[in-house]
Design a protein around this motif. Structure first.
Motif, PDB file in Angstrom:
ATOM      1  N   ILE A 150      86.415 -18.537  33.350  1.00 45.54           N
ATOM      2  CA  ILE A 150      85.824 -19.775  32.828  1.00 45.54           C
ATOM      3  C   ILE A 150      84.904 -19.529  31.628  1.00 45.54           C
ATOM      4  CG2 ILE A 150      83.735 -20.045  34.216  1.00 45.54           C
ATOM      5  CD1 ILE A 150      86.405 -22.746  33.682  1.00 45.54           C
ATOM      6  N   ALA A 151      84.313 -18.358  31.521  1.00 44.75           N
ATOM      7  CA  ALA A 151      83.399 -18.085  30.400  1.00 44.75           C
ATOM      8  C   ALA A 151      84.064 -18.284  29.031  1.00 44.75           C
ATOM      9  CB  ALA A 151      82.799 -16.682  30.525  1.00 44.75           C
ATOM     10  N   PRO A 152      85.301 -17.801  28.809  1.00 38.60           N
ATOM     11  CA  PRO A 152      85.939 -18.046  27.511  1.00 38.60           C
ATOM     12  C   PRO A 152      86.162 -19.541  27.235  1.00 38.60           C
ATOM     13  CG  PRO A 152      87.103 -16.315  28.690  1.00 38.60           C
ATOM     14  CD  PRO A 152      86.124 -16.923  29.648  1.00 38.60           C
ATOM     15  N   ARG A 173      82.810 -20.872  26.090  1.00 37.52           N
ATOM     16  CA  ARG A 173      82.566 -20.467  24.696  1.00 37.52           C
ATOM     17  C   ARG A 173      83.363 -21.341  23.731  1.00 37.52           C
ATOM     18  NH1 ARG A 173      82.784 -15.317  26.810  1.00 37.52           N
ATOM     19  NH2 ARG A 173      84.910 -14.985  26.077  1.00 37.52           N
ATOM     20  N   ALA A 174      84.624 -21.606  24.062  1.00 45.27           N
ATOM     21  CA  ALA A 174      85.465 -22.457  23.218  1.00 45.27           C
ATOM     22  C   ALA A 174      84.887 -23.869  23.142  1.00 45.27           C
ATOM     23  CB  ALA A 174      86.892 -22.485  23.760  1.00 45.27           C
ATOM     24  N   ALA A 175      84.432 -24.394  24.280  1.00 51.73           N
ATOM     25  CA  ALA A 175      83.841 -25.731  24.307  1.00 51.73           C
ATOM     26  C   ALA A 175      82.600 -25.801  23.427  1.00 51.73           C
ATOM     27  CB  ALA A 175      83.492 -26.118  25.746  1.00 51.73           C
ATOM     28  N   ILE A 176      81.750 -24.813  23.535  1.00 52.76           N
ATOM     29  CA  ILE A 176      80.520 -24.779  22.726  1.00 52.76           C
ATOM     30  C   ILE A 176      80.866 -24.736  21.241  1.00 52.76           C
ATOM     31  CG2 ILE A 176      78.513 -23.360  22.135  1.00 52.76           C
ATOM     32  CD1 ILE A 176      78.503 -22.529  25.186  1.00 52.76           C
ATOM     33  N   VAL A 210      94.678  -9.616  20.869  1.00 60.90           N
ATOM     34  CA  VAL A 210      94.623 -10.670  21.876  1.00 60.90           C
ATOM     35  C   VAL A 210      94.071 -11.927  21.220  1.00 60.90           C
ATOM     36  CG1 VAL A 210      93.571 -11.416  24.033  1.00 60.90           C
ATOM     37  CG2 VAL A 210      94.289  -9.033  23.751  1.00 60.90           C
ATOM     38  N   ILE A 211      94.793 -13.021  21.387  1.00 60.33           N
ATOM     39  CA  ILE A 211      94.344 -14.293  20.826  1.00 60.33           C
ATOM     40  C   ILE A 211      93.981 -15.203  21.992  1.00 60.33           C
ATOM     41  CG2 ILE A 211      94.981 -16.311  19.468  1.00 60.33           C
ATOM     42  CD1 ILE A 211      96.932 -14.467  17.962  1.00 60.33           C
ATOM     43  N   ASP A 212      92.733 -15.608  22.061  1.00 65.09           N
ATOM     44  CA  ASP A 212      92.273 -16.471  23.131  1.00 65.09           C
ATOM     45  C   ASP A 212      92.773 -17.893  22.896  1.00 65.09           C
ATOM     46  OD1 ASP A 212      90.170 -18.500  24.153  1.00 65.09           O
ATOM     47  OD2 ASP A 212      89.814 -16.698  25.338  1.00 65.09           O
ATOM     48  N   LYS A 213      93.563 -18.406  23.827  1.00 66.70           N
ATOM     49  CA  LYS A 213      94.178 -19.735  23.669  1.00 66.70           C
ATOM     50  C   LYS A 213      93.153 -20.852  23.624  1.00 66.70           C
ATOM     51  CE  LYS A 213      95.163 -19.966  28.594  1.00 66.70           C
ATOM     52  NZ  LYS A 213      94.272 -18.870  28.882  1.00 66.70           N
ATOM     53  N   ASP A 214      92.089 -20.739  24.397  1.00 65.22           N
ATOM     54  CA  ASP A 214      91.079 -21.795  24.421  1.00 65.22           C
ATOM     55  C   ASP A 214      90.296 -21.837  23.105  1.00 65.22           C
ATOM     56  OD1 ASP A 214      91.683 -22.540  27.135  1.00 65.22           O
ATOM     57  OD2 ASP A 214      90.699 -20.677  27.723  1.00 65.22           O
ATOM     58  N   PHE A 223      78.939 -17.972  34.532  1.00 62.84           N
ATOM     59  CA  PHE A 223      80.383 -18.215  34.551  1.00 62.84           C
ATOM     60  C   PHE A 223      81.136 -16.884  34.552  1.00 62.84           C
ATOM     61  CE2 PHE A 223      78.577 -21.793  31.977  1.00 62.84           C
ATOM     62  CZ  PHE A 223      78.650 -22.743  32.982  1.00 62.84           C
ATOM     63  N   GLN A 224      82.252 -16.844  35.302  1.00 62.43           N
ATOM     64  CA  GLN A 224      83.043 -15.627  35.392  1.00 62.43           C
ATOM     65  C   GLN A 224      83.567 -15.224  34.019  1.00 62.43           C
ATOM     66  OE1 GLN A 224      85.804 -16.978  38.446  1.00 62.43           O
ATOM     67  NE2 GLN A 224      84.977 -15.403  39.808  1.00 62.43           N
TER      68      GLN A 224
END
Length: 104
Positions: free
Chosen positions: A64-66, A69-72, A2-6, A59-60
């Motif tokens: 929204i949590a992923p 994490r991407a923003a951080i 699984v590749i997280d898009k964010d 955060f859910q």
């Protein structure tokens, strides 16, 4: 796998040394304790505030949590600003009337 898009977008932003990362999702803004009686919209926060809220579980996890994490990650490695909003509110977010802005 699984590749997280964010997170992938945050990594790409780091590689190209982007100053801003826009995460477009299905909600207008980030909410603290979304779906609960005490939910509240977050218009802006620092990356430190975002990390504290994330670590606290505000955060859910699957939605929204992923993105947080991407923003951080993006802000830790060069970025200056992350904006999270919905496609319908992009124009308003560009004028700081919608969305959530996360900055260092």
């Amino acid at each position: 796998a699984v590749i997280d898009k964010d997170y992938s977008a945050a990594k790409m932003g780091r590689i190209i040394r982007a100053e801003e990362l826009w995460i477009i999702t299905d909600v207008e803004s980030v909410y603290n304790n979304f779906g609960s009686a005490d939910q509240n919209k977050i218009s802006s926060m620092t990356s430190i505030e975002a990390k504290k809220l994330h670590d606290k579980g505000a955060f859910q996890k699957g939605s929204i949590a992923p993105k947080i994490r991407a923003a951080i990650h993006f802000l830790k490695h060069h970025g200056e600003k992350v904006k999270i909003t919905s496609i319908e509110r992009i124009k308003e977010a560009m004028n700081n009337c919608a969305g959530t802005e996360i900055m260092n």
